[in-house]
Design a protein around this motif. Structure first.
Motif, short mmCIF file in Angstrom:
data_model
loop_
_atom_site.label_atom_id
_atom_site.label_comp_id
_atom_site.label_asym_id
_atom_site.label_seq_id
_atom_site.Cartn_x
_atom_site.Cartn_y
_atom_site.Cartn_z
N ASP A 155 -35.06 16.21 3.05
CA ASP A 155 -35.08 15.37 1.86
C ASP A 155 -33.80 15.49 1.04
O ASP A 155 -33.80 15.24 -0.17
CB ASP A 155 -36.30 15.67 1.00
CG ASP A 155 -36.42 17.13 0.60
OD1 ASP A 155 -35.74 17.97 1.23
OD2 ASP A 155 -37.18 17.43 -0.34
N ALA A 156 -32.69 15.86 1.69
CA ALA A 156 -31.40 15.87 1.02
C ALA A 156 -31.03 14.44 0.63
O ALA A 156 -31.55 13.47 1.17
CB ALA A 156 -30.33 16.46 1.94
N VAL A 157 -30.11 14.32 -0.33
CA VAL A 157 -29.74 12.99 -0.83
C VAL A 157 -29.24 12.11 0.29
O VAL A 157 -29.64 10.94 0.42
CB VAL A 157 -28.67 13.11 -1.94
CG1 VAL A 157 -28.20 11.72 -2.36
CG2 VAL A 157 -29.23 13.87 -3.14
N VAL A 174 -45.51 21.03 6.76
CA VAL A 174 -44.17 20.99 6.19
C VAL A 174 -44.03 19.91 5.12
O VAL A 174 -43.50 20.15 4.03
CB VAL A 174 -43.10 20.76 7.29
CG1 VAL A 174 -41.73 20.51 6.68
CG2 VAL A 174 -43.06 21.94 8.24
N LEU A 175 -44.51 18.70 5.39
CA LEU A 175 -44.23 17.58 4.50
C LEU A 175 -44.78 17.79 3.11
O LEU A 175 -44.21 17.31 2.13
CB LEU A 175 -44.80 16.28 5.09
CG LEU A 175 -44.21 15.83 6.43
CD1 LEU A 175 -44.62 14.41 6.74
CD2 LEU A 175 -42.68 15.97 6.47
N GLU A 176 -45.89 18.54 3.00
CA GLU A 176 -46.45 18.79 1.67
C GLU A 176 -45.55 19.69 0.83
O GLU A 176 -45.73 19.79 -0.39
CB GLU A 176 -47.85 19.41 1.77
CG GLU A 176 -47.89 20.83 2.30
CD GLU A 176 -48.03 20.90 3.82
OE1 GLU A 176 -48.43 21.96 4.32
OE2 GLU A 176 -47.74 19.88 4.49
N HIS A 177 -44.56 20.33 1.45
CA HIS A 177 -43.65 21.22 0.74
C HIS A 177 -42.33 20.55 0.35
O HIS A 177 -41.51 21.18 -0.32
CB HIS A 177 -43.34 22.45 1.60
CG HIS A 177 -44.54 23.32 1.85
ND1 HIS A 177 -45.11 24.08 0.86
CD2 HIS A 177 -45.26 23.54 2.97
CE1 HIS A 177 -46.15 24.75 1.37
NE2 HIS A 177 -46.26 24.43 2.64
N LEU A 181 -40.74 13.88 -1.09
CA LEU A 181 -41.32 13.38 0.16
C LEU A 181 -40.81 12.00 0.52
O LEU A 181 -40.49 11.73 1.68
CB LEU A 181 -42.85 13.35 0.05
CG LEU A 181 -43.55 12.67 1.24
CD1 LEU A 181 -43.35 13.46 2.51
CD2 LEU A 181 -45.02 12.44 0.96
N ARG A 182 -40.72 11.11 -0.46
CA ARG A 182 -40.31 9.74 -0.15
C ARG A 182 -38.89 9.69 0.41
O ARG A 182 -38.61 8.93 1.33
CB ARG A 182 -40.45 8.85 -1.39
CG ARG A 182 -41.91 8.65 -1.80
CD ARG A 182 -42.05 7.75 -3.01
NE ARG A 182 -43.45 7.58 -3.38
CZ ARG A 182 -44.28 6.71 -2.83
NH1 ARG A 182 -43.83 5.89 -1.89
NH2 ARG A 182 -45.54 6.62 -3.22
#
Length: 322
Positions: A155-157, A174-177, A181-182
């Protein structure tokens, strides 16, 4: 149940203390510590179960769907056992990236890799011969077809990987962390090939924070306070099943949501397509949801009872919309 766990204020302060120690580098990061905390046999079996889940729910039970595919694993944690098994099943390459650099024990991992290799059949061992180096006391893995990169958040810029590079993207818990997320989802879609797919197991539970008060109490905490408590290591971004439905429908031609957990219960095995009253949940579970609903933040209070009951999914999506 301790006095601290029963108090929202004390439980929040206790967790924040750990975050401060992390920021000051006085405590190591525990993200992804699966193999490190397990005996070799348990860590090996865990990796096998993870891959079995990917095959059963992601590949619809057909391991040949992995043949010749370039796979991206998000959040491999402290060892690359899952990646090794995916290569053994026919994946062409596996790239592993993790937003953190977890603690790991090279000697322990060496024994895990050797145990995984020794458990493969002859054809599978042949497929990974170029990425496994056997030693008298274990094995090491690596090479052109097995790549690992740490401190690389999805989720880096900017997307951390080349666009349209992977056939399959996978993750487990993983995704919940992800802090965003978007953005992470957008970056994954960007680096997925047009006919590619993603297989994600996502855990919506409270990760023990405020759990002794109510399993959904953490959904009552205002966003600014939650962000303070959970930064820089988000216990959960708190996004739930409706968000994943929205993202899947927006970006993919096909999607399937297997339900893996409901509030206050152990894993549903095998995972199911729908919840059946009296089988998967009872009036007691509905009463738990309805008791906390008046206190939930607006984002969550509008959810259906079932969307609040569901605390875990295995999501598969296929075919990127162009």
């Amino acid at each position: 149940m301790s006095f601290i766990d029963r108090s929202p204020i004390l439980a929040g302060l206790n967790y924040t203390k750990g975050q401060v120690l992390n920021r000051l580098k006085l405590r190591g990061h525990h993200s992804g510590a699966t193999g490190l905390s397990m005996p070799v046999e348990d860590a090996t079996n865990y990796a096998r179960r993870v891959v079995a889940d990917y095959v059963r729910y992601g590949a619809d039970g057909d391991p040949e769907r992995l043949n010749g595919k370039d796979v991206l694993e998000i959040g491999p944690g402290d060892n690359l056992g899952v990646a090794l098994l995916l290569l053994a099943k026919g994946a062409r390459t596996v790239t592993c990236i993790d937003g953190f650099a977890p603690n790991f024990d090279p000697n322990h991992n060496s024994q895990i890799y050797r145990a995984i290799y020794d458990g493969l059949n002859a054809a599978e061992q042949e497929r990974v011969r170029d990425v496994v180096t056997l030693r008298s006391d274990g094995a090491t893995v690596g090479g052109g077809r097995l790549i690992s990169r740490y401190d690389v958040p999805i989720d880096a810029v900017e997307p951390p990987l080349k666009a349209r590079s992977y056939d399959i993207i996978i993750s487990r818990a993983v995704l919940e962390h992800l802090g965003d997320l978007r953005r992470g989802w957008k970056n994954m879609v960007t680096c997925l090939r047009v006919n590619g797919e993603m297989w994600h197991k996502v855990d919506f539970r409270n990760h023990n924070l405020f759990g002794e008060i109510h399993p959904l109490y953490f959904l009552t905490v205002p966003d600014n306070l939650w962000n303070l408590i959970s930064s820089p290591d988000p216990t959960m971004n708190r996004l739930r099943r409706p968000t994943y439905r929205e993202l899947a429908a927006r970006d993919f031609l096909e999607s399937h949501h297997y339900l893996t957990h409901i509030i206050g219960e152990s894993e549903i095995a095998p995972h199911v397509d729908d919840l059946v009253p009296g089988t998967h949940y009872s009036q007691r579970h509905l009463d738990m949801v309805r008791a906390i609903r008046p206190r939930l933040l607006k984002d969550f209070s509008d959810y259906s009872d079932e969307d609040l009951l569901v605390t875990g999914v295995f999501l598969t999506v296929r075919g990127v919309r162009t």
